[in-house]
Write a protein that holds these residues in place. Sequence first.
Motif, PDB file in Angstrom:
ATOM      1  N   SER A   1       0.813  -1.227   0.000  1.00  0.00           N
ATOM      2  CA  SER A   1       0.000   0.000   0.000  1.00  0.00           C
ATOM      3  C   SER A   1       0.840   1.268   0.000  1.00  0.00           C
ATOM      4  O   SER A   1       0.532   2.220  -0.703  1.00  0.00           O
ATOM      5  CB  SER A   1      -0.993  -0.019   1.166  1.00  0.00           C
ATOM      6  N   ILE A   2       1.938   1.292   0.762  1.00  0.00           N
ATOM      7  CA  ILE A   2       2.746   2.522   0.840  1.00  0.00           C
ATOM      8  C   ILE A   2       3.511   2.780  -0.468  1.00  0.00           C
ATOM      9  O   ILE A   2       3.416   3.881  -1.023  1.00  0.00           O
ATOM     10  CB  ILE A   2       3.680   2.490   2.069  1.00  0.00           C
ATOM     11  N   PRO A   3       4.255   1.786  -0.997  1.00  0.00           N
ATOM     12  CA  PRO A   3       4.959   2.087  -2.249  1.00  0.00           C
ATOM     13  C   PRO A   3       4.018   2.343  -3.423  1.00  0.00           C
ATOM     14  O   PRO A   3       4.363   3.109  -4.336  1.00  0.00           O
ATOM     15  CB  PRO A   3       5.826   0.839  -2.483  1.00  0.00           C
ATOM     16  N   LEU A   4       2.821   1.753  -3.394  1.00  0.00           N
ATOM     17  CA  LEU A   4       1.818   2.058  -4.431  1.00  0.00           C
ATOM     18  C   LEU A   4       1.394   3.519  -4.347  1.00  0.00           C
ATOM     19  O   LEU A   4       1.358   4.233  -5.353  1.00  0.00           O
ATOM     20  CB  LEU A   4       0.584   1.176  -4.205  1.00  0.00           C
ATOM     21  N   ALA A   5       1.093   3.984  -3.126  1.00  0.00           N
ATOM     22  CA  ALA A   5       0.653   5.368  -2.947  1.00  0.00           C
ATOM     23  C   ALA A   5       1.785   6.340  -3.282  1.00  0.00           C
ATOM     24  O   ALA A   5       1.565   7.390  -3.896  1.00  0.00           O
ATOM     25  CB  ALA A   5       0.177   5.576  -1.510  1.00  0.00           C
ATOM     26  N   LEU A   6       3.016   5.967  -2.892  1.00  0.00           N
ATOM     27  CA  LEU A   6       4.174   6.814  -3.199  1.00  0.00           C
ATOM     28  C   LEU A   6       4.320   6.971  -4.710  1.00  0.00           C
ATOM     29  O   LEU A   6       4.490   8.081  -5.224  1.00  0.00           O
ATOM     30  CB  LEU A   6       5.443   6.171  -2.601  1.00  0.00           C
ATOM     31  N   ASP A   7       4.244   5.848  -5.426  1.00  0.00           N
ATOM     32  CA  ASP A   7       4.433   5.901  -6.881  1.00  0.00           C
ATOM     33  C   ASP A   7       3.343   6.728  -7.556  1.00  0.00           C
ATOM     34  O   ASP A   7       3.629   7.521  -8.463  1.00  0.00           O
ATOM     35  CB  ASP A   7       4.464   4.482  -7.451  1.00  0.00           C
ATOM     36  N   VAL A   8       2.108   6.567  -7.096  1.00  0.00           N
ATOM     37  CA  VAL A   8       1.001   7.355  -7.672  1.00  0.00           C
ATOM     38  C   VAL A   8       1.292   8.846  -7.513  1.00  0.00           C
ATOM     39  O   VAL A   8       1.179   9.633  -8.464  1.00  0.00           O
ATOM     40  CB  VAL A   8      -0.342   6.979  -6.990  1.00  0.00           C
ATOM     41  N   ALA A   9       1.713   9.251  -6.313  1.00  0.00           N
ATOM     42  CA  ALA A   9       1.896  10.684  -6.043  1.00  0.00           C
ATOM     43  C   ALA A   9       3.172  11.249  -6.671  1.00  0.00           C
ATOM     44  O   ALA A   9       3.239  12.438  -6.963  1.00  0.00           O
ATOM     45  CB  ALA A   9       1.895  10.923  -4.533  1.00  0.00           C
ATOM     46  N   VAL A  10       4.177  10.385  -6.896  1.00  0.00           N
ATOM     47  CA  VAL A  10       5.371  10.832  -7.631  1.00  0.00           C
ATOM     48  C   VAL A  10       4.994  11.034  -9.103  1.00  0.00           C
ATOM     49  O   VAL A  10       5.300  12.061  -9.702  1.00  0.00           O
ATOM     50  CB  VAL A  10       6.523   9.806  -7.492  1.00  0.00           C
ATOM     51  N   ARG A  11       4.268  10.075  -9.657  1.00  0.00           N
ATOM     52  CA  ARG A  11       3.946  10.148 -11.084  1.00  0.00           C
ATOM     53  C   ARG A  11       2.934  11.246 -11.399  1.00  0.00           C
ATOM     54  O   ARG A  11       2.961  11.812 -12.493  1.00  0.00           O
ATOM     55  CB  ARG A  11       3.445   8.794 -11.596  1.00  0.00           C
ATOM     56  N   ASP A  12       2.024  11.558 -10.436  1.00  0.00           N
ATOM     57  CA  ASP A  12       1.069  12.636 -10.763  1.00  0.00           C
ATOM     58  C   ASP A  12       1.634  14.024 -10.394  1.00  0.00           C
ATOM     59  O   ASP A  12       0.947  15.027 -10.506  1.00  0.00           O
ATOM     60  CB  ASP A  12      -0.322  12.376 -10.143  1.00  0.00           C
ATOM     61  N   GLY A  13       2.892  14.061  -9.952  1.00  0.00           N
ATOM     62  CA  GLY A  13       3.579  15.338  -9.756  1.00  0.00           C
ATOM     63  C   GLY A  13       3.375  15.984  -8.399  1.00  0.00           C
ATOM     64  O   GLY A  13       3.904  17.060  -8.139  1.00  0.00           O
ATOM     65  N   ARG A  14       2.611  15.324  -7.494  1.00  0.00           N
ATOM     66  CA  ARG A  14       2.447  15.916  -6.164  1.00  0.00           C
ATOM     67  C   ARG A  14       3.756  15.849  -5.387  1.00  0.00           C
ATOM     68  O   ARG A  14       4.206  16.836  -4.810  1.00  0.00           O
ATOM     69  CB  ARG A  14       1.331  15.193  -5.391  1.00  0.00           C
ATOM     70  N   ILE A  15       4.379  14.682  -5.331  1.00  0.00           N
ATOM     71  CA  ILE A  15       5.644  14.538  -4.610  1.00  0.00           C
ATOM     72  C   ILE A  15       6.784  14.897  -5.556  1.00  0.00           C
ATOM     73  O   ILE A  15       6.930  14.297  -6.625  1.00  0.00           O
ATOM     74  CB  ILE A  15       5.809  13.099  -4.061  1.00  0.00           C
ATOM     75  N   ARG A  16       7.566  15.919  -5.137  1.00  0.00           N
ATOM     76  CA  ARG A  16       8.619  16.437  -6.021  1.00  0.00           C
ATOM     77  C   ARG A  16       9.999  16.270  -5.368  1.00  0.00           C
ATOM     78  O   ARG A  16      10.103  16.133  -4.143  1.00  0.00           O
ATOM     79  CB  ARG A  16       8.342  17.914  -6.318  1.00  0.00           C
ATOM     80  N   PRO A  17      11.056  16.307  -6.187  1.00  0.00           N
ATOM     81  CA  PRO A  17      12.411  16.167  -5.656  1.00  0.00           C
ATOM     82  C   PRO A  17      12.679  17.184  -4.543  1.00  0.00           C
ATOM     83  O   PRO A  17      12.255  18.341  -4.638  1.00  0.00           O
ATOM     84  CB  PRO A  17      13.308  16.445  -6.871  1.00  0.00           C
ATOM     85  N   GLY A  18      13.357  16.739  -3.501  1.00  0.00           N
ATOM     86  CA  GLY A  18      13.702  17.627  -2.387  1.00  0.00           C
ATOM     87  C   GLY A  18      12.670  17.611  -1.267  1.00  0.00           C
ATOM     88  O   GLY A  18      12.964  18.028  -0.148  1.00  0.00           O
ATOM     89  N   GLN A  19      11.451  17.143  -1.554  1.00  0.00           N
ATOM     90  CA  GLN A  19      10.404  17.152  -0.521  1.00  0.00           C
ATOM     91  C   GLN A  19      10.610  16.011   0.479  1.00  0.00           C
ATOM     92  O   GLN A  19      11.205  14.984   0.159  1.00  0.00           O
ATOM     93  CB  GLN A  19       9.025  17.032  -1.167  1.00  0.00           C
ATOM     94  N   ARG A  20      10.074  16.246   1.687  1.00  0.00           N
ATOM     95  CA  ARG A  20      10.186  15.223   2.735  1.00  0.00           C
ATOM     96  C   ARG A  20       8.870  14.452   2.857  1.00  0.00           C
ATOM     97  O   ARG A  20       7.793  15.060   2.953  1.00  0.00           O
ATOM     98  CB  ARG A  20      10.526  15.861   4.076  1.00  0.00           C
ATOM     99  N   VAL A  21       8.990  13.141   2.855  1.00  0.00           N
ATOM    100  CA  VAL A  21       7.814  12.265   2.878  1.00  0.00           C
ATOM    101  C   VAL A  21       7.939  11.320   4.071  1.00  0.00           C
ATOM    102  O   VAL A  21       8.966  10.648   4.230  1.00  0.00           O
ATOM    103  CB  VAL A  21       7.718  11.435   1.572  1.00  0.00           C
ATOM    104  N   LEU A  22       6.907  11.290   4.893  1.00  0.00           N
ATOM    105  CA  LEU A  22       6.880  10.375   6.039  1.00  0.00           C
ATOM    106  C   LEU A  22       5.932   9.223   5.711  1.00  0.00           C
ATOM    107  O   LEU A  22       4.742   9.435   5.478  1.00  0.00           O
ATOM    108  CB  LEU A  22       6.398  11.126   7.287  1.00  0.00           C
ATOM    109  N   MET A  23       6.510   8.005   5.653  1.00  0.00           N
ATOM    110  CA  MET A  23       5.714   6.813   5.315  1.00  0.00           C
ATOM    111  C   MET A  23       5.587   5.958   6.569  1.00  0.00           C
ATOM    112  O   MET A  23       6.594   5.717   7.249  1.00  0.00           O
ATOM    113  CB  MET A  23       6.430   6.025   4.213  1.00  0.00           C
ATOM    114  N   GLU A  24       4.364   5.504   6.857  1.00  0.00           N
ATOM    115  CA  GLU A  24       4.169   4.735   8.094  1.00  0.00           C
ATOM    116  C   GLU A  24       3.317   3.504   7.839  1.00  0.00           C
ATOM    117  O   GLU A  24       2.232   3.596   7.270  1.00  0.00           O
ATOM    118  CB  GLU A  24       3.391   5.510   9.143  1.00  0.00           C
ATOM    119  N   GLY A  25       3.814   2.372   8.337  1.00  0.00           N
ATOM    120  CA  GLY A  25       3.078   1.123   8.203  1.00  0.00           C
ATOM    121  C   GLY A  25       2.588   0.622   9.553  1.00  0.00           C
ATOM    122  O   GLY A  25       3.161   0.938  10.597  1.00  0.00           O
ATOM    123  N   VAL A  26       1.523  -0.170   9.505  1.00  0.00           N
ATOM    124  CA  VAL A  26       0.993  -0.784  10.735  1.00  0.00           C
ATOM    125  C   VAL A  26       0.217  -2.030  10.331  1.00  0.00           C
ATOM    126  O   VAL A  26      -0.457  -2.032   9.299  1.00  0.00           O
ATOM    127  CB  VAL A  26       0.093   0.211  11.503  1.00  0.00           C
TER     128      VAL A  26
END
Length: 326
Positions: A288-313
């Motif tokens: 779920s986390i790498p899927l969401a990360l990839d979606v947001a990188v590819r749609d341009g929301r997550i950009r180089p230099g930004q800080r992303v906090l990923m949390e699993g449970v």
Amino acid sequence: MTLPHSRIVGTGSYLPPRVLTNDDLVRQLAGRGIESSDEWIVERTGIRQRHIADEGVASSQLAIEAARRALESAGLAPADIDLIIVATSTPDFVFPSTACLVQKALGAPGGAAFDVQAVCSGFAYAAAVADSMIRTGLAHRALVIGAEVFSRILDWNDRGTCVLFGDGAGAIVLAADERPGVLAARLHADGRHESILRTAGHVAGGSITGYPFLTMDGQAVFKLAVSVLDSVARETMAACGLTVNDIDWLIPHQANVRIMQATARRLGVPADKVIVTVDLHANTSAASIPLALDVAVRDGRIRPGQRVLMEGVGGGFTWGAVLVQM
Ligand code: UT7
């Protein structure tokens, strides 16, 4: 040469093409005399649809597609990879590991390859392990993949669980670098809660012993999840001297939009900084986390230099967080 940091240099994901909407699923349940509704599922979970792998399609196949896309986005070839970790609780086989099957399919023999089993925290665990191995010089370029076919371990007559999960895979390429990428990671488990979320079957004497389907105490999982997602986020930010104001994006495990909203509220993260894909993918566990990360990188929301906090449970009970600078 051992470099001091590991960085995410590529992302990829793959969803099996077959979409099962809430309405489709509710109709199937009704056919077996089980009542549910799109309204109930959306209101309690935020889930609108999930992707389901066709019969015979295994986690490794989803992982391979996601890995190929991550390598392509990194501009790397399989031969550049010397570590493959697959986080999965639905491996193809008891052994060999799914990671070895991925390595074979990519045609990149020789490096280390193994699976990590930490259920829905699996990607955080795998990313933390890969980061440690890269920083100590044990590996230089890693594929870290979350891949699951949870549809195979669901009791499709249990409306309390079968509406919650889907299949899919996500991947990152983590590479040794001079510049910081992974800023901090923290992992935890409390085995005393092992019984609230489990699939308690195993293979013995040529057949399955125990119960082969996922069982869950939903309310217990919900309460514990909100509490540990809050504490591990704070712990991970504090480990590198950052506060919530320094975080550009929060990617919590995509299990239930209400858990994500409650976590964001407790942390003081505005809703528009939370990446949400659970509506379209449902809970894909370690993917779920790498899927969401990839979606947001590819749609341009997550950009180089930004800080992303990923949390699993998830099951175990396990939890963990990885804070990265892209
Ligand atoms: O990776 C971690 C995986 N797990 C999770 O994240 C799950 C965490 N927990 C949850 O997300 C929530 O607890 C659920 C979504 C599973 C359930 O939501 P809830 O608000 O805790 O509902 P509930 O379990 O208290 O059930 C309320 C009612 C019950 O009926 P009664 O006893 O009040 O008559 C359930 O039988 O809703 C019923 N129900 C359903 N009704 C329609 C349970 N599932 C369904 C369904 N459709 N699919």
